[in-house]
Scaffold this motif. Structure first.
Motif, short mmCIF file in Angstrom:
data_model
loop_
_atom_site.label_atom_id
_atom_site.label_comp_id
_atom_site.label_asym_id
_atom_site.label_seq_id
_atom_site.Cartn_x
_atom_site.Cartn_y
_atom_site.Cartn_z
N THR A 28 48.10 24.39 39.05
CA THR A 28 46.71 24.31 39.46
C THR A 28 46.63 24.39 40.98
O THR A 28 47.65 24.25 41.66
CB THR A 28 46.07 22.98 39.02
N ASP A 96 41.13 23.33 39.78
CA ASP A 96 40.72 24.72 40.04
C ASP A 96 41.87 25.66 39.69
O ASP A 96 43.03 25.30 39.83
CB ASP A 96 40.38 24.90 41.52
N ARG A 100 40.18 26.96 46.77
CA ARG A 100 38.81 26.64 47.14
C ARG A 100 38.86 25.60 48.24
O ARG A 100 39.60 24.62 48.15
CB ARG A 100 38.06 26.08 45.93
N ILE A 105 34.03 21.54 46.68
CA ILE A 105 34.26 21.01 45.34
C ILE A 105 33.08 20.16 44.88
O ILE A 105 32.60 19.28 45.59
CB ILE A 105 35.56 20.19 45.32
N SER A 109 31.91 23.32 40.17
CA SER A 109 32.86 24.27 40.71
C SER A 109 34.22 24.24 40.03
O SER A 109 35.01 25.16 40.19
CB SER A 109 33.06 24.03 42.21
N MET A 110 34.51 23.20 39.25
CA MET A 110 35.85 23.04 38.70
C MET A 110 36.03 23.86 37.43
O MET A 110 35.11 24.02 36.63
CB MET A 110 36.12 21.56 38.40
N ASP A 111 37.27 24.37 37.24
CA ASP A 111 37.55 25.24 36.11
C ASP A 111 38.08 24.50 34.88
O ASP A 111 37.85 24.92 33.74
CB ASP A 111 38.59 26.29 36.51
#
Length: 123
Positions: A28, A96, A100, A105, A109-111
């Protein structure tokens, strides 16, 4: 798809400490902790860059919480000291999949997200 698994939550008295862990199944970039109290929106707590060299904290936890990571173990930690009843919440780990800047953040925005671990601070 990266899986995130949190651990370390529990019940603690005000003034006490807990350490949360979040293990990732793969690589990550930035990783972060968020929390959500009952009836409230999920909020940012802390974030750390992929190298671990940069961190960012919410004003409410600055000086009490410390985020760190061990890239060899794909794990991020949140050391929580001087806990207050208002810290009671479910704590979520997020990550993420690309670089980024930490200041960007936020919840949207987080995956990747973990399922959360409950922290209860009694007064």
């Amino acid at each position: 798809q990266v899986q995130l698994v949190e651990s370390g939550g529990g019940l603690v008295q005000a003034g006490g400490s807990l350490r949360l862990s979040c293990a990732a199944s793969g690589r990550t970039f930035c990783m972060a902790w968020f929390r959500q109290a009952p009836g409230k929106e999920r909020e940012f707590v802390a974030a750390i860059s992929s190298s671990g060299g940069s961190t960012r904290y919410a004003d409410s936890v600055q000086g009490r919480f410390t985020i760190s990571r061990d890239n060899a173990k794909n794990t991020v930690y949140l050391q929580m000291n001087s806990l207050k009843p208002e810290d009671t919440a479910t704590y979520y780990c997020a990550a993420d999949r690309a670089f980024r800047p930490l200041y960007t953040i936020n919840v949207k925005s987080m995956d990747y997200w973990g399922k959360g671990t409950l922290v209860t601070v009694s007064s």
